[in-house]
Design a protein around this motif. Structure first.
Motif, PDB file in Angstrom:
ATOM      1  N   MET A   1       0.842  -1.179   0.000  1.00  0.00           N
ATOM      2  CA  MET A   1       0.000   0.000   0.000  1.00  0.00           C
ATOM      3  C   MET A   1       0.889   1.245   0.000  1.00  0.00           C
ATOM      4  SD  MET A   1      -3.146  -0.991   0.013  1.00  0.00           S
ATOM      5  CE  MET A   1      -4.232   0.217   0.671  1.00  0.00           C
ATOM      6  N   ALA A   2       0.474   2.212  -0.773  1.00  0.00           N
ATOM      7  CA  ALA A   2       1.145   3.508  -0.788  1.00  0.00           C
ATOM      8  C   ALA A   2       0.151   4.536  -0.272  1.00  0.00           C
ATOM      9  CB  ALA A   2       1.595   3.869  -2.196  1.00  0.00           C
ATOM     10  N   THR A   3       0.598   5.396   0.620  1.00  0.00           N
ATOM     11  CA  THR A   3      -0.237   6.467   1.132  1.00  0.00           C
ATOM     12  C   THR A   3       0.223   7.776   0.521  1.00  0.00           C
ATOM     13  OG1 THR A   3      -0.585   5.295   3.218  1.00  0.00           O
ATOM     14  CG2 THR A   3      -1.046   7.648   3.209  1.00  0.00           C
ATOM     15  N   LYS A  12      -5.022   6.141  -0.138  1.00  0.00           N
ATOM     16  CA  LYS A  12      -4.141   4.973  -0.240  1.00  0.00           C
ATOM     17  C   LYS A  12      -4.388   4.266  -1.562  1.00  0.00           C
ATOM     18  CE  LYS A  12      -3.645   4.145   4.653  1.00  0.00           C
ATOM     19  NZ  LYS A  12      -3.551   3.170   5.709  1.00  0.00           N
ATOM     20  N   ALA A  13      -3.334   3.665  -2.087  1.00  0.00           N
ATOM     21  CA  ALA A  13      -3.424   2.887  -3.320  1.00  0.00           C
ATOM     22  C   ALA A  13      -2.687   1.572  -3.110  1.00  0.00           C
ATOM     23  CB  ALA A  13      -2.806   3.651  -4.491  1.00  0.00           C
ATOM     24  N   GLU A  14      -3.292   0.520  -3.571  1.00  0.00           N
ATOM     25  CA  GLU A  14      -2.648  -0.791  -3.469  1.00  0.00           C
ATOM     26  C   GLU A  14      -1.678  -0.959  -4.630  1.00  0.00           C
ATOM     27  OE1 GLU A  14      -3.815  -5.514  -2.944  1.00  0.00           O
ATOM     28  OE2 GLU A  14      -5.388  -4.013  -3.122  1.00  0.00           O
ATOM     29  N   ILE A  15      -0.481  -1.415  -4.332  1.00  0.00           N
ATOM     30  CA  ILE A  15       0.552  -1.642  -5.342  1.00  0.00           C
ATOM     31  C   ILE A  15       0.619  -3.147  -5.597  1.00  0.00           C
ATOM     32  CG2 ILE A  15       2.983  -1.284  -5.937  1.00  0.00           C
ATOM     33  CD1 ILE A  15       1.325   1.308  -5.370  1.00  0.00           C
ATOM     34  N   PHE A  16       0.398  -3.551  -6.834  1.00  0.00           N
ATOM     35  CA  PHE A  16       0.358  -4.970  -7.188  1.00  0.00           C
ATOM     36  C   PHE A  16       1.729  -5.434  -7.688  1.00  0.00           C
ATOM     37  CE2 PHE A  16      -4.041  -3.567  -7.498  1.00  0.00           C
ATOM     38  CZ  PHE A  16      -4.684  -4.555  -6.769  1.00  0.00           C
ATOM     39  N   LEU A  17       2.641  -5.637  -6.754  1.00  0.00           N
ATOM     40  CA  LEU A  17       3.999  -6.054  -7.085  1.00  0.00           C
ATOM     41  C   LEU A  17       4.016  -7.420  -7.772  1.00  0.00           C
ATOM     42  CD1 LEU A  17       6.931  -5.179  -6.894  1.00  0.00           C
ATOM     43  CD2 LEU A  17       7.034  -6.189  -4.628  1.00  0.00           C
ATOM     44  N   ILE A  28       7.990   2.086  -6.481  1.00  0.00           N
ATOM     45  CA  ILE A  28       8.478   1.975  -5.099  1.00  0.00           C
ATOM     46  C   ILE A  28       9.852   2.624  -4.961  1.00  0.00           C
ATOM     47  CG2 ILE A  28       9.252   0.327  -3.333  1.00  0.00           C
ATOM     48  CD1 ILE A  28       6.942  -1.532  -4.385  1.00  0.00           C
ATOM     49  N   ASP A  29      10.748   2.350  -5.894  1.00  0.00           N
ATOM     50  CA  ASP A  29      12.090   2.943  -5.843  1.00  0.00           C
ATOM     51  C   ASP A  29      12.028   4.468  -5.917  1.00  0.00           C
ATOM     52  OD1 ASP A  29      13.213   0.430  -5.671  1.00  0.00           O
ATOM     53  OD2 ASP A  29      13.804   0.336  -7.791  1.00  0.00           O
ATOM     54  N   LEU A  30      11.203   4.994  -6.832  1.00  0.00           N
ATOM     55  CA  LEU A  30      11.085   6.447  -6.968  1.00  0.00           C
ATOM     56  C   LEU A  30      10.483   7.060  -5.704  1.00  0.00           C
ATOM     57  CD1 LEU A  30       9.909   6.716 -10.668  1.00  0.00           C
ATOM     58  CD2 LEU A  30      12.047   7.602  -9.722  1.00  0.00           C
ATOM     59  N   ALA A  31       9.469   6.408  -5.138  1.00  0.00           N
ATOM     60  CA  ALA A  31       8.839   6.923  -3.917  1.00  0.00           C
ATOM     61  C   ALA A  31       9.834   6.932  -2.761  1.00  0.00           C
ATOM     62  CB  ALA A  31       7.616   6.089  -3.570  1.00  0.00           C
TER      63      ALA A  31
END
Length: 64
Positions: A1-3, A12-17, A28-31
């Protein structure tokens, strides 16, 4: 999850790795690097989408 914390509130957004490993890993790396800190949405379509990520979006007056 990203907030995401914005001036209009947070969401919030779910990240589907597992489904999009390259795209999700890049996000994720950029964040984690702080790339998105202080960035502005450059396109908003109410009820549909908010778009951000352009490296020039840190300056809301940039013509790029």
């Amino acid at each position: 999850m990203a907030t995401f914390q914005t001036t209009a509130g947070s969401f919030k957004a779910e990240i589907f790795l597992d489904r999009m490993p390259i795209t999700a890993s890049n996000f994720i790396d950029l964040a984690q690097s702080g790339f998105y800190n202080g960035i502005h949405f450059h396109r908003v379509i109410p009820g549909f989408m908010d778009q951000f990520g352009c490296p020039f979006a840190k300056d809301p007056n940039s013509p790029r």
